[in-house]
Write a protein that holds these residues in place. Structure first.
Motif, PDB file in Angstrom:
ATOM      1  N   ALA A  86     -48.136  51.646  45.577  1.00 42.44           N
ATOM      2  CA  ALA A  86     -49.415  51.172  46.045  1.00 42.44           C
ATOM      3  C   ALA A  86     -50.485  50.463  47.533  1.00 42.44           C
ATOM      4  O   ALA A  86     -49.768  49.285  46.716  1.00 42.44           O
ATOM      5  N   TYR A  87     -51.563  50.776  47.744  1.00 44.78           N
ATOM      6  CA  TYR A  87     -52.653  50.416  48.624  1.00 44.78           C
ATOM      7  C   TYR A  87     -53.513  50.464  47.477  1.00 44.78           C
ATOM      8  O   TYR A  87     -54.558  51.478  47.145  1.00 44.78           O
ATOM      9  N   THR A  88     -54.288  48.955  47.943  1.00 44.91           N
ATOM     10  CA  THR A  88     -55.871  48.742  47.364  1.00 44.91           C
ATOM     11  C   THR A  88     -56.460  48.861  48.596  1.00 44.91           C
ATOM     12  O   THR A  88     -56.588  47.832  49.081  1.00 44.91           O
ATOM     13  N   GLU A 118     -51.787  45.837  49.312  1.00 42.94           N
ATOM     14  CA  GLU A 118     -50.127  46.398  48.553  1.00 42.94           C
ATOM     15  C   GLU A 118     -49.703  44.719  47.878  1.00 42.94           C
ATOM     16  O   GLU A 118     -50.085  43.725  48.164  1.00 42.94           O
ATOM     17  N   ARG A 146     -49.485  56.599  50.975  1.00 40.75           N
ATOM     18  CA  ARG A 146     -48.854  56.324  49.796  1.00 40.75           C
ATOM     19  C   ARG A 146     -50.097  56.223  48.740  1.00 40.75           C
ATOM     20  O   ARG A 146     -50.817  56.754  49.886  1.00 40.75           O
ATOM     21  N   PRO A 147     -49.899  56.063  48.080  1.00 43.03           N
ATOM     22  CA  PRO A 147     -51.077  56.306  46.461  1.00 43.03           C
ATOM     23  C   PRO A 147     -52.339  54.833  47.184  1.00 43.03           C
ATOM     24  O   PRO A 147     -51.997  54.622  47.671  1.00 43.03           O
ATOM     25  N   VAL A 148     -53.567  55.709  47.297  1.00 43.51           N
ATOM     26  CA  VAL A 148     -54.653  54.379  47.249  1.00 43.51           C
ATOM     27  C   VAL A 148     -55.377  54.443  46.470  1.00 43.51           C
ATOM     28  O   VAL A 148     -55.716  55.222  46.495  1.00 43.51           O
ATOM     29  N   HIS A 162     -53.582  61.734  46.580  1.00 43.39           N
ATOM     30  CA  HIS A 162     -53.688  60.324  46.052  1.00 43.39           C
ATOM     31  C   HIS A 162     -53.911  59.304  46.341  1.00 43.39           C
ATOM     32  O   HIS A 162     -53.815  58.127  46.894  1.00 43.39           O
TER      33      HIS A 162
END
Length: 242
Positions: free
Chosen positions: A108-110, A127, A156-158, A178
């Motif tokens: 996932a990304y932040t 990430e 991708r999930p964020v 997401h």
């Protein structure tokens, strides 16, 4: 190695004392006071709670921005004075990187966000790879909604991190499935995260030059912009033909 860590990049004043693998003490406060009024007492409290003599500190880590212009100046000036007085190394830590450290979620990304005023955000995307936090997109200034949409477009999930995302949640409208807002208790900056990143730099033999380390502002303050406009107009008038 015990170090002192300071984060005054936002309205939150956070001070920590830590050593490798151990948080010895942390004082994190958002009480509406200015950092100039409270920072020294928070430092004294954290050192006292940790049971570490000030002279036993072996380094200082400080959040260098982006963030509040005044807060960053106060934090860095205090860190420099202490590092000079104690004769210990100083390391600067990117504010958004420290913020993203709360979310070790592989795959996932932040998106770390801080207020850049006028509807804009300081934003950086991170990430986790092989147990380490990596920068995907460098710190930049963008409209908040645009920054979120760009991160979401990667598919991708964020996870949205930072108080700004919570304060301006209504402005963001319906988020894609997401894209998630981080839990409230993880939104604020913490000096312990600055400490972990600072310890890593010190362990690698890195340190910043005491006299030349500056806050990472990205953009000029409103005061500087207004001063330039005002004085530019005055110079233009003075130089105009009669």
């Amino acid at each position: 190695m015990s170090i002192l860590a300071i984060d005054t990049a936002s309205s939150v004043s956070s001070v920590a004392v830590a050593r490798e693998g151990c948080l010895e003490a942390e004082v994190t406060v958002e009480a509406g006071h200015t950092h100039s009024e409270t920072l020294l007492s928070h430092i004294e409290g954290a050192i006292s709670f940790a049971g570490v003599a000030k002279e036993a500190l072996e380094g200082i880590a400080v959040s260098i921005g982006p963030g509040s212009f005044t807060g960053l100046r106060i934090g860095l000036a205090t860190a420099k004075a202490m590092a000079y007085g104690l004769g210990i190394p100083l390391v600067g830590v990117p504010t958004l990187q420290a913020l993203a450290l709360s979310f070790p979620v592989p795959g996932a990304y932040t998106l770390a966000l801080m207020d850049a005023q006028k509807g804009n955000a300081y934003a950086a995307l991170y990430e986790w790879k092989e147990g380490a936090l990596e920068e995907v997109e460098a710190v930049h200034v963008a409209p908040l909604k645009e920054a979120v949409a760009k991160a979401a477009s990667r598919g991708r999930p964020v996870l949205l991190a930072g108080e700004l995302a919570a304060k301006k949640r209504a402005r963001l409208g319906d988020l894609p499935p997401h894209v998630l807002l981080a839990p409230a208790h993880l939104l604020t900056a913490r000096a312990s995260h600055v400490a972990w990143l600072g310890l890593a730099r010190l362990a690698a033999g890195e340190a910043d030059e005491l006299m030349t380390l500056e806050p990472f502002y990205i953009r000029r303050s409103e005061a500087e912009v207004l001063w330039e406009k005002r004085h530019g107009m005055e110079e233009g008038k003075a130089g105009a033909p009669c």
